[in-house]
Motif scaffolding. Structure first.
Motif, short mmCIF file in Angstrom:
data_model
loop_
_atom_site.label_atom_id
_atom_site.label_comp_id
_atom_site.label_asym_id
_atom_site.label_seq_id
_atom_site.Cartn_x
_atom_site.Cartn_y
_atom_site.Cartn_z
N GLU A 73 46.37 74.54 50.61
CA GLU A 73 45.32 75.52 50.34
C GLU A 73 45.41 76.68 51.32
OE1 GLU A 73 40.43 75.58 50.20
OE2 GLU A 73 41.48 73.75 50.78
N LYS A 74 45.55 76.38 52.60
CA LYS A 74 45.65 77.44 53.61
C LYS A 74 46.93 78.25 53.43
CE LYS A 74 45.27 78.33 58.51
NZ LYS A 74 44.99 77.78 59.83
N HIS A 75 48.03 77.58 53.14
CA HIS A 75 49.30 78.29 52.94
C HIS A 75 49.22 79.23 51.75
CE1 HIS A 75 53.57 79.14 52.68
NE2 HIS A 75 53.49 78.81 51.39
N TYR A 76 48.75 78.72 50.62
CA TYR A 76 48.64 79.57 49.43
C TYR A 76 47.66 80.71 49.65
CZ TYR A 76 51.17 76.06 46.68
OH TYR A 76 52.12 75.21 46.18
N ARG A 77 46.55 80.41 50.31
CA ARG A 77 45.53 81.41 50.54
C ARG A 77 46.08 82.58 51.36
NH1 ARG A 77 41.21 78.26 52.38
NH2 ARG A 77 42.15 78.17 54.43
N GLN A 78 46.91 82.28 52.37
CA GLN A 78 47.40 83.32 53.27
C GLN A 78 48.69 83.97 52.79
OE1 GLN A 78 47.66 81.70 57.22
NE2 GLN A 78 45.44 81.59 57.44
N HIS A 79 49.53 83.25 52.06
CA HIS A 79 50.84 83.78 51.72
C HIS A 79 51.06 84.03 50.23
CE1 HIS A 79 52.09 83.15 55.84
NE2 HIS A 79 51.64 81.90 55.77
N GLN A 80 50.41 83.27 49.36
CA GLN A 80 50.61 83.40 47.92
C GLN A 80 49.27 83.26 47.19
OE1 GLN A 80 53.23 80.09 47.42
NE2 GLN A 80 55.07 81.34 47.67
N PRO A 81 48.37 84.22 47.34
CA PRO A 81 47.03 84.06 46.75
C PRO A 81 47.05 84.03 45.22
CG PRO A 81 47.26 86.23 47.75
CD PRO A 81 48.47 85.45 48.12
N GLY A 82 48.03 84.63 44.58
CA GLY A 82 48.11 84.61 43.13
C GLY A 82 48.48 83.25 42.57
N GLU A 83 48.94 82.38 43.41
CA GLU A 83 49.35 81.04 42.99
C GLU A 83 48.17 80.23 42.45
OE1 GLU A 83 52.43 78.47 42.27
OE2 GLU A 83 52.58 80.44 43.18
N PHE A 84 46.96 80.50 42.94
CA PHE A 84 45.78 79.77 42.45
C PHE A 84 45.55 80.04 40.96
CE2 PHE A 84 44.82 79.94 47.01
CZ PHE A 84 44.59 78.60 47.24
N LEU A 85 45.72 81.29 40.56
CA LEU A 85 45.55 81.62 39.15
C LEU A 85 46.63 80.97 38.31
CD1 LEU A 85 44.58 85.39 39.42
CD2 LEU A 85 43.07 83.44 39.04
N SER A 86 47.85 80.95 38.81
CA SER A 86 48.96 80.32 38.09
C SER A 86 48.72 78.82 37.92
CB SER A 86 50.28 80.52 38.83
OG SER A 86 50.55 81.88 38.98
N MET A 87 48.27 78.17 38.99
CA MET A 87 48.00 76.73 38.92
C MET A 87 46.84 76.44 37.97
SD MET A 87 48.61 75.21 42.74
CE MET A 87 47.75 76.46 43.66
N TYR A 88 45.80 77.27 38.03
CA TYR A 88 44.66 77.08 37.14
C TYR A 88 45.09 77.23 35.68
CZ TYR A 88 40.16 77.70 34.90
OH TYR A 88 39.07 77.56 34.08
N ASP A 89 45.90 78.25 35.39
CA ASP A 89 46.38 78.45 34.03
C ASP A 89 47.24 77.27 33.56
OD1 ASP A 89 45.10 80.86 33.74
OD2 ASP A 89 46.85 82.08 34.28
N ALA A 90 48.07 76.77 34.45
CA ALA A 90 48.93 75.64 34.08
C ALA A 90 48.11 74.40 33.76
CB ALA A 90 49.92 75.35 35.20
N THR A 91 47.10 74.11 34.55
CA THR A 91 46.27 72.93 34.28
C THR A 91 45.43 73.13 33.03
OG1 THR A 91 44.55 73.73 35.80
CG2 THR A 91 46.15 72.15 36.68
#
Length: 103
Positions: A73-91
């Motif tokens: 969570e901390k890594h994605y938040r600081q380095h790849q914030p768009g990854e949350f939307l991608s993961m949400y879309d995938a699920t």
């Protein structure tokens, strides 16, 4: 005479390094977290960052601990914030496909 130059330079260096460390380890993560939460709210996503990562890995069939999820969570938040939307879309896409298969 040298003391008049060395002491103020030392004080300024200490204040500068302290300010940078406070920003880097406290404020930077706060601003990143706020930005990601604003993005999730903008897209009307009610889940937290933790929940999104956990569900994504469960859908993939991977079992990870809460500590690993927090680190991701901390890594994605600081380095790849768009990854949350991608993961949400995938699920979300995966759950829609599972719902269609059940019908």
């Amino acid at each position: 005479m040298v003391m008049w130059i060395v002491i103020p330079l030392t004080i300024v260096a200490i204040v500068g390094i302290t300010g940078y460390l406070i920003y880097r380890f406290a404020l930077y993560d706060y601003f990143c977290n706020r930005s990601v939460n604003d993005t999730l709210r903008e897209y009307s996503i009610k889940k937290t960052q933790f929940q999104i990562i956990k569900e994504f890995h469960e859908v993939k069939g991977e079992k990870i601990s809460d500590k690993e999820i927090s680190q991701l969570e901390k890594h994605y938040r600081q380095h790849q914030p768009g990854e949350f939307l991608s993961m949400y879309d995938a699920t979300r896409d995966k759950s829609k496909n599972n719902d269609k298969d059940k019908i």
